[in-house]
Scaffold this motif. Structure first.
Motif, short mmCIF file in Angstrom:
data_model
loop_
_atom_site.label_atom_id
_atom_site.label_comp_id
_atom_site.label_asym_id
_atom_site.label_seq_id
_atom_site.Cartn_x
_atom_site.Cartn_y
_atom_site.Cartn_z
N PHE A 1 0.83 -1.21 0.00
CA PHE A 1 0.00 0.00 0.00
C PHE A 1 0.87 1.26 0.00
CE2 PHE A 1 -2.90 -3.12 2.03
CZ PHE A 1 -3.98 -3.02 1.15
N TYR A 2 1.99 1.20 -0.72
CA TYR A 2 2.92 2.34 -0.72
C TYR A 2 2.25 3.63 -1.20
CZ TYR A 2 3.25 1.78 -5.79
OH TYR A 2 2.94 1.71 -7.12
N PHE A 3 1.27 3.50 -2.11
CA PHE A 3 0.57 4.68 -2.64
C PHE A 3 -0.29 5.33 -1.57
CE2 PHE A 3 -1.68 0.79 -3.63
CZ PHE A 3 -2.96 1.02 -3.14
N ILE A 4 -0.57 4.62 -0.47
CA ILE A 4 -1.24 5.21 0.68
C ILE A 4 -0.25 5.47 1.80
CG2 ILE A 4 -3.04 4.87 2.43
CD1 ILE A 4 -4.46 3.02 0.54
N THR A 5 0.68 4.51 1.99
CA THR A 5 1.60 4.58 3.12
C THR A 5 2.50 5.80 3.06
OG1 THR A 5 1.64 2.16 3.12
CG2 THR A 5 3.31 3.27 4.41
N LYS A 6 3.11 6.03 1.91
CA LYS A 6 4.07 7.15 1.83
C LYS A 6 3.38 8.50 1.94
CE LYS A 6 8.46 8.24 -0.32
NZ LYS A 6 9.43 7.94 -1.39
N PRO A 7 2.25 8.74 1.23
CA PRO A 7 1.55 10.02 1.45
C PRO A 7 1.10 10.20 2.91
CG PRO A 7 0.78 9.00 -0.57
CD PRO A 7 1.66 8.00 0.10
N MET A 8 0.71 9.10 3.56
CA MET A 8 0.31 9.21 4.96
C MET A 8 1.49 9.63 5.83
SD MET A 8 -1.72 6.56 7.43
CE MET A 8 -3.29 7.08 6.71
N PHE A 9 2.67 9.07 5.53
CA PHE A 9 3.85 9.48 6.28
C PHE A 9 4.11 10.97 6.10
CE2 PHE A 9 8.27 10.80 5.98
CZ PHE A 9 8.68 10.59 7.28
N TYR A 10 4.04 11.44 4.85
CA TYR A 10 4.29 12.86 4.60
C TYR A 10 3.28 13.73 5.33
CZ TYR A 10 7.79 11.86 1.01
OH TYR A 10 8.92 11.45 0.35
#
Length: 605
Positions: free
Chosen positions: A363-372
């Motif tokens: 779910f990198y397309f959700i995970t990374k924006p969530m981190f940012y």
């Protein structure tokens, strides 16, 4: 409502089964296989005939390209290891001192084998020792990076693991002052190796060879990251720890320690760009060979009394004419996997897919924006825990229209509950007519029976994405909230079974049910009581016990995730209550709570 309830129960049981399967089956199985493999290797080493060449690093390892070159080995590790301080003091060194790392370069082999991270400690205590990332091979848990040359007899004795280099320029390696080492061999070849380092964690190793031998020589560069001993890993399927690289057409290669132990040698295709090395949960040591020059990557395992894991590469041959020189470069990343730092290296230094050094997951397309988003809110609010609460609100606002529609549908379902009960009673013996009548009722009242599932479906990927962010990003490591939560990436350390520390004894790990897991369980219980109790006894039992099961299960999860879940439950209760009141639907919460304390009538005799 039955469809919504059945769906919720199915999701909850699926999560529970997967978690229990991972914890009680897969993890012990992996550990058992690893221990068995290590025992077999030790037995093989003990029974090997005297004089038999070891399969470890101390024997010549065939070149990754399959040619006649070889990546040289090192001295045998059979002797008892020294303690780390003695191992470092046992050789001449050049000091490393930057704002974020300290350590030294070993002049024997010109190795990077002594590195401490100034910004990170082993525990949250202020007097805890700094993280020791690289260690000498003669000490416990050897871990180092080495580069050298391979060539024929005409090239003479080439720089390798036992070469004694001389400090030619500089004294201490800092971001503003590189150091240069020098070595001249028996054939008149002079090698100069210059180390430079930036403000963070990237070293640049520039190798120059000057040929005064009287004849042309053919050389290959090699580099390797070697780890001695099997490190402790998290042992969880959502995180990769082990050998890693991005090279050639294969792209990302994630190789677990157990996999390379079984295969012994994994050889991808040649590449002209990329990187390879070894990664931990929060730290990594990787090599980035010179871009545009062909090299053969390889991942190996060997055991000569102690396991060794190695990521190495061997470049194609280059010819250096008499009187000429040749220069090659290698970048070495050795440090913390900070998101902004890793991303900057990928962009500024052109390192292909270097961001994959951090395991963002499916779910990198959700995970990374969530981190940012969390990171941005942290910079705004100054606390990662508060940033998680704010992120929950932002996620709620994003999906507010969809959630409102779902909750309205659920409220309408409650309003037509009497009509649904009449249909069930009328067609109790004819399920087909019952279903048809239900569908006509849904159509007449403009109700979507599965609309109430959307808030759950939305929450699942968001939940796993946040779990991933909390679990794998170093920014969350040792990040405090308030009070007793000093590390959002670790479980709540308190337990109800010793009255949250008031009683003077420790409790087993599986009984560490802290304050926040209890809050989460209570809010989950209240959220489920917003709906009528299922008429089916089995469903009712699951309905009652699910908050308890989730309280125990999530107690071992990162505290930040439990705080998110509890806060999300509270917001959902408020949102659902407001919508149900506006729609004129009865809120079942108070009746359900009151029903818990009513005595059930005795069955008629």
């Amino acid at each position: 409502m039955d469809n919504n309830r059945n769906f919720l129960i199915t999701i909850a049981l699926s999560v529970l089964i997967l978690t229990l399967w991972q914890v009680f089956y897969m993890n012990p199985r992996i550990e058992a296989q690893r221990e068995t493999a290590q025992i077999e290797e030790r037995q093989a080493a003990e029974t090997a005939p005297a004089g038999t060449a070891s399969s470890g690093e101390n024997s010549d390892i065939p070149a990754p390209s399959g040619g006649d070159g070889a990546v040289p080995g090192t001295a045998s590790q059979s002797a008892a290891p020294l303690d780390r301080a003695a191992a470092v003091a046992g050789s001449e060194r050049v000091k490393i001192d930057t704002p974020r790392i300290s350590g030294s370069i070993n002049l024997a082999g010109a190795r990077l084998d002594d590195l401490l991270l100034k910004d990170y400690r082993v525990t949250v205590k202020k007097d805890s020792p700094n993280i020791q990332l690289l260690n000498p091979s003669t000490g416990p848990d050897g871990y180092y990076v080495e580069t050298g040359y391979v060539g024929g007899e005409a090239a003479g004795t080439l720089p390798g693991p036992s070469t004694e280099w001389t400090l030619a320029e500089g004294e201490t390696l800092t971001p503003s002052s590189p150091v240069t080492l020098s070595y001249t061999n028996d054939k008149g070849l002079t090698f100069k190796r210059t180390f430079s380092v930036d403000e963070n964690y990237m070293f640049t190793v520039s190798d120059t060879v000057e040929n005064a031998s009287g004849a042309a020589v053919a050389l290959r560069n090699y580099g390797r990251t070697t780890r001695i001993g099997t490190p402790k890993t998290s042992g969880i399927y959502i995180l990769h720890e082990g050998l890693i690289g991005v090279t050639g057409e294969e792209g990302l290669q994630e190789i677990d320690y157990s996999d390379v132990e079984e295969e012994k040698r994994i050889t991808p295709a040649k590449s002209s760009d990329g990187w390879l090395g070894i990664t931990d949960k929060y730290w990594a040591v990787t090599m980035v060979p010179q871009n545009g020059r062909e090299f053969q990557p390889r991942y190996t395992y060997s055991g000569d009394g102690k396991p060794r894991y190695q990521a190495d590469y061997l470049t194609d041959e280059i010819t250096v004419a008499d009187g000429a020189s040749a220069t090659s470069e290698l970048m070495v990343f050795a440090g913390a996997k900070e998101v902004n730092v890793v991303d900057a290296y990928e962009e500024d230094r052109g390192i292909r897919q270097f961001e994959l050094l951090i395991d963002w997951g499916w779910f990198y397309f959700i995970t990374k924006p969530m981190f940012y988003l969390i990171d941005w809110l942290f910079k705004l609010l100054g606390n990662f825990g508060v940033a998680i609460l704010a992120t929950t609100v932002v996620v709620k606002l994003i999906f507010f229209p969809l959630a409102n529609k779902s909750y309205k549908s659920m409220a309408n379902m409650k309003k037509v509950q009497p009509a649904m009960m009449e249909i069930r009673e009328k067609y109790a013996d004819d399920k087909m007519k019952q279903q048809q009548a239900m569908m006509e009722l849904y159509k007449k009242e403009k109700i979507n029976p599965i609309a109430g599932c959307w808030p759950i479906l939305i929450q699942i990927p968001v939940f796993f994405a946040l779990y991933k962010v909390l679990y794998v990003t170093i920014e969350m490591r040792h990040a405090p909230f308030f009070g007793w939560i000093q590390d959002l990436s670790a479980p709540d350390p308190t337990s109800v079974f010793n009255l949250f520390g008031l009683l003077p004894y420790d409790v087993p790990a599986f009984l560490l049910i802290g304050v926040w897991p209890l809050i989460m369980g209570i809010t989950m219980f209240l959220q489920m009581r917003m709906n009528p109790t299922p008429p089916d006894p089995t469903q009712a039992m699951i309905f009652n016990w699910m908050p308890v099961i989730f309280t125990f299960m999530l107690a071992t999860f990162p505290a930040g995730l439990v705080i998110y879940w509890a806060w999300n439950n509270f917001l959902s209760i408020v949102q659902q209550g407001v919508i149900m009141k506006r729609q004129g639907a009865k809120i079942e919460l108070w009746d359900n709570l009151a029903g818990l304390f009513k005595k059930k009538p005795k069955p008629a005799e």
